[in-house]
Scaffold this motif. Structure first.
Motif, PDB file in Angstrom:
ATOM      1  N   ASP A  65      -1.756   9.685   2.544  1.00 23.31           N
ATOM      2  CA  ASP A  65      -1.390  10.985   1.994  1.00 23.31           C
ATOM      3  C   ASP A  65       0.094  11.272   2.246  1.00 23.31           C
ATOM      4  O   ASP A  65       0.557  11.255   3.381  1.00 23.31           O
ATOM      5  CB  ASP A  65      -2.253  12.077   2.633  1.00 23.31           C
ATOM      6  N   GLY A  66       0.826  11.526   1.202  1.00 27.04           N
ATOM      7  CA  GLY A  66       2.242  11.842   1.323  1.00 27.04           C
ATOM      8  C   GLY A  66       3.158  10.638   1.402  1.00 27.04           C
ATOM      9  O   GLY A  66       4.384  10.785   1.407  1.00 27.04           O
ATOM     10  N   ALA A  67       2.596   9.427   1.454  1.00 24.74           N
ATOM     11  CA  ALA A  67       3.429   8.223   1.513  1.00 24.74           C
ATOM     12  C   ALA A  67       3.985   7.898   0.130  1.00 24.74           C
ATOM     13  O   ALA A  67       3.378   8.209  -0.894  1.00 24.74           O
ATOM     14  CB  ALA A  67       2.628   7.044   2.042  1.00 24.74           C
ATOM     15  N   ASP A  68       5.150   7.275   0.121  1.00 21.28           N
ATOM     16  CA  ASP A  68       5.705   6.807  -1.142  1.00 21.28           C
ATOM     17  C   ASP A  68       5.044   5.506  -1.582  1.00 21.28           C
ATOM     18  O   ASP A  68       4.913   5.231  -2.774  1.00 21.28           O
ATOM     19  CB  ASP A  68       7.216   6.589  -0.993  1.00 21.28           C
ATOM     20  N   GLY A 117      10.003   5.570 -10.619  1.00 20.08           N
ATOM     21  CA  GLY A 117      10.869   6.745 -10.497  1.00 20.08           C
ATOM     22  C   GLY A 117      10.701   7.470  -9.180  1.00 20.08           C
ATOM     23  O   GLY A 117      10.965   8.671  -9.092  1.00 20.08           O
ATOM     24  N   ARG A 118      10.267   6.718  -8.146  1.00 19.96           N
ATOM     25  CA  ARG A 118      10.038   7.334  -6.837  1.00 19.96           C
ATOM     26  C   ARG A 118      11.285   7.195  -5.953  1.00 19.96           C
ATOM     27  O   ARG A 118      11.277   6.529  -4.928  1.00 19.96           O
ATOM     28  CB  ARG A 118       8.836   6.682  -6.154  1.00 19.96           C
ATOM     29  N   SER A 119      12.380   7.773  -6.344  1.00 20.44           N
ATOM     30  CA  SER A 119      13.601   7.709  -5.539  1.00 20.44           C
ATOM     31  C   SER A 119      13.611   8.851  -4.537  1.00 20.44           C
ATOM     32  O   SER A 119      13.234   9.977  -4.841  1.00 20.44           O
ATOM     33  CB  SER A 119      14.833   7.789  -6.435  1.00 20.44           C
ATOM     34  N   ARG A 143      14.857   7.700   3.695  1.00 23.13           N
ATOM     35  CA  ARG A 143      14.228   6.417   3.397  1.00 23.13           C
ATOM     36  C   ARG A 143      12.790   6.653   2.944  1.00 23.13           C
ATOM     37  O   ARG A 143      12.094   7.491   3.508  1.00 23.13           O
ATOM     38  CB  ARG A 143      14.245   5.517   4.640  1.00 23.13           C
ATOM     39  N   PRO A 144      12.346   5.926   1.928  1.00 22.77           N
ATOM     40  CA  PRO A 144      10.954   6.079   1.492  1.00 22.77           C
ATOM     41  C   PRO A 144      10.000   5.785   2.645  1.00 22.77           C
ATOM     42  O   PRO A 144      10.275   4.955   3.509  1.00 22.77           O
ATOM     43  CB  PRO A 144      10.814   5.044   0.375  1.00 22.77           C
ATOM     44  N   ARG A 145       8.855   6.464   2.620  1.00 18.79           N
ATOM     45  CA  ARG A 145       7.847   6.291   3.670  1.00 18.79           C
ATOM     46  C   ARG A 145       6.777   5.327   3.184  1.00 18.79           C
ATOM     47  O   ARG A 145       6.226   5.500   2.087  1.00 18.79           O
ATOM     48  CB  ARG A 145       7.220   7.637   4.009  1.00 18.79           C
ATOM     49  N   VAL A 146       6.494   4.317   3.996  1.00 19.69           N
ATOM     50  CA  VAL A 146       5.472   3.313   3.662  1.00 19.69           C
ATOM     51  C   VAL A 146       4.344   3.390   4.680  1.00 19.69           C
ATOM     52  O   VAL A 146       4.583   3.366   5.894  1.00 19.69           O
ATOM     53  CB  VAL A 146       6.063   1.892   3.650  1.00 19.69           C
ATOM     54  N   SER A 147       3.107   3.486   4.183  1.00 23.07           N
ATOM     55  CA  SER A 147       1.923   3.440   5.034  1.00 23.07           C
ATOM     56  C   SER A 147       1.396   2.015   5.032  1.00 23.07           C
ATOM     57  O   SER A 147       1.018   1.477   3.987  1.00 23.07           O
ATOM     58  CB  SER A 147       0.855   4.406   4.515  1.00 23.07           C
TER      59      SER A 147
END
Length: 495
Positions: free
Chosen positions: A122-125, A54-56, A62-66
């Motif tokens: 921290d804070g990444a999706d 449910g991480r829309s 755009r989702p953030r990816v680390s």
């Protein structure tokens, strides 16, 4: 890239088969992709897991990816694997790449590195960790810590070698005060094990993976023994049943590891992945981490403190598994000889004497006493528990003929363990390890392995019975040596 030829392993259905009563903790691993061209599905796997969680993101975002990596180059068919994964992710996500570095030749899971990774997460999706077992462990800790201050990011590990089984469990091995400790972290939501990448890893890494596999041939007995004496009540038969599924055909593909046969490497990758799941659902690493892992951790501790190159963990575990099996064989024989006269040695429960032994054991590694202090903290806790359980341990000894068949059923003979290692090309002796471990260092690691951790193994039982002096340790090494010789001559032991 070629068309999809990977498989999605049915982890949840396997667990339902071995645990129909749902007695085990839930498995948090949602996607396990194994096989050819699996790396092509990293981005889609992240997207699917984000949707399932449910991480829309808001419209237009755009989702953030680390992306977590180390400095080690990893090639796949001549291409930079990390660049390949990053470019694939950038088609769908905003990607921030973090190169983790502790200043050493090989990356270690120390606090500075964990802090760097946690800030990146921290804070990444989502967090995508690309690399070996070290990067996987760091990714799990980073995702867990990020979840403490908000919603935990989705975690996907991209496996690049079949050298360890830690990709698919919910714990991480970290270094604290110079000592390796296994700590709770979190399950990866997905693991992507690409066959081409793993097959092209250095041969020594996959052979080390087979060495890691051998712990399943000895460690479950340590876990059951700890349950019987009351120092670890986590034992459950379900994880052991899954291990039996994992190991039922090991002899059919072990020889292929030596020559890097793709099918054998794929079988090893799957087996290690399922082993990791076993650790997670068992609720304790003890199911696959007994005396043999303690010996490996001792070697790592010595090399790390002396700033010497460390050997591959799995390779060390393999050679140590032969020794652990030999230790069990010595215990079985001695208890069978005259069980009525067996007594606990009071000196083994003397805390002052034990403290002196811990200080003496680790002074050669660290004269400051820092490592001895860390180890004593764990060992003294174990000693208190063992002292409290003395009556129960004595009852186990009196009923040993009843327990022996079960324990023997959880161990392969030392000659069989050595034969498997020989067939796979993995090290069967400490001298064959890279870097080389001489007899003196190996003896130090074996003799003192029980002193470093709050985990009861066959070495603790031998110490309790007064059967762990210089001559006893020599006997175990001699037994292990004979097992390797028998393996070289094509012989195997009998249960």
């Amino acid at each position: 890239m070629s068309a999809q030829t990977y498989t999605v392993e049915p982890v949840q259905s396997l667990l339902r088969e071995i645990d129909p009563q749902h007695e085990l903790p839930p498995c948090g691993l949602q996607r396990l992709l194994l096989g050819s061209n699996a790396v092509s599905a990293v981005s889609s796997t992240v997207q699917e897991l984000l949707a399932a969680a449910g991480r829309s993101s808001p419209a237009g975002d755009r989702p953030r990816v680390s992306l977590l990596v180390d400095r080690t180059p990893i090639l796949r068919s001549g291409e930079d694997l990390k660049e390949l994964v990053e470019n694939q992710l950038r088609e769908r996500f905003d990607v921030e790449r973090t190169v983790l570095d502790d200043g050493q030749q090989e990356l270690h899971v120390v606090e500075q590195v964990l802090d760097d990774a946690s800030r990146a997460a921290d804070g990444a999706d989502a967090v995508v960790a690309v690399g070996g077992g070290t990067i996987s462990d760091i990714g799990k800790v980073a995702a867990q810590r990020a979840g403490l201050s908000g919603e935990r990011p989705v975690l996907v590990s991209v496996q690049t070698a079949a050298s360890v089984d830690g990709y698919t469990d919910d714990v991480s091995v970290v270094v604290r005060e110079g000592v390796k400790r296994t700590v709770p972290s979190c399950w990866p939501d997905g693991v992507v094990a690409d066959a081409e990448t793993i097959a092209q890893a250095p041969a020594r890494m996959n052979r080390a993976g087979f060495g890691e596999m051998t712990s399943m041939l000895v460690a479950p007995a340590d876990w059951r023994l700890a349950s019987l004496v009351g120092t670890d009540e986590s034992f459950r038969p379900g994880p052991v049943r899954l291990l039996q599924v994992v190991g039922e055909d090991i002899d059919s593909w072990s020889a292929g590891i030596k020559d890097g046969e793709p099918q054998a490497v794929a079988a090893l990758t799957r087996a290690l992945a399922l082993r990791g799941v076993v650790t997670g659902v068992a609720g304790s690493t003890a199911v696959l981490s007994g005396m043999e892992h303690l010996i490996s951790h001792m070697l790592d501790q010595y090399h790390g403190e002396k700033h010497l190159p460390m050997g591959l963990h799995g390779a060390q575990v393999g050679a140590a598994s032969v020794v652990a099996a030999a230790a069990w064989e010595m215990l079985f024989e001695r208890l069978a000889a005259d069980p009525g006269r067996v007594r606990i040695d009071d000196a083994a429960l003397d805390p002052d004497e034990a403290h002196s032994q811990v200080r003496a054991a680790f002074s050669a590694v660290d004269p400051t006493g820092r490592i001895a202090g860390e180890c004593w903290q764990d060992y003294s806790a174990k000693l208190r528990t063992v002292t409290d359980r003395r009556q129960r341990i004595e009852e186990v000894l009196r009923a040993w003929p009843e327990h022996r068949p079960e324990l023997q059923g959880l161990i392969r003979p030392s000659a069989d363990v050595a034969a498997g290692l020989r067939a796979s090309g993995a090290a069967a002796t400490f001298e064959e390890l890279d870097p080389h471990v001489d007899r003196e260092l190996a003896r130090w690691a074996v003799e003192n392995c029980a002193l470093m951790r709050n985990r009861f193994t066959v070495a603790d039982m031998l110490r309790l019975l007064g059967w762990w002096n210089e001559a006893d340790v020599d006997e175990v090494f001699d037994r292990a040596g004979r097992a390797v010789s028998a393996a070289e001559q094509g012989g195997r032991g009998s249960r």
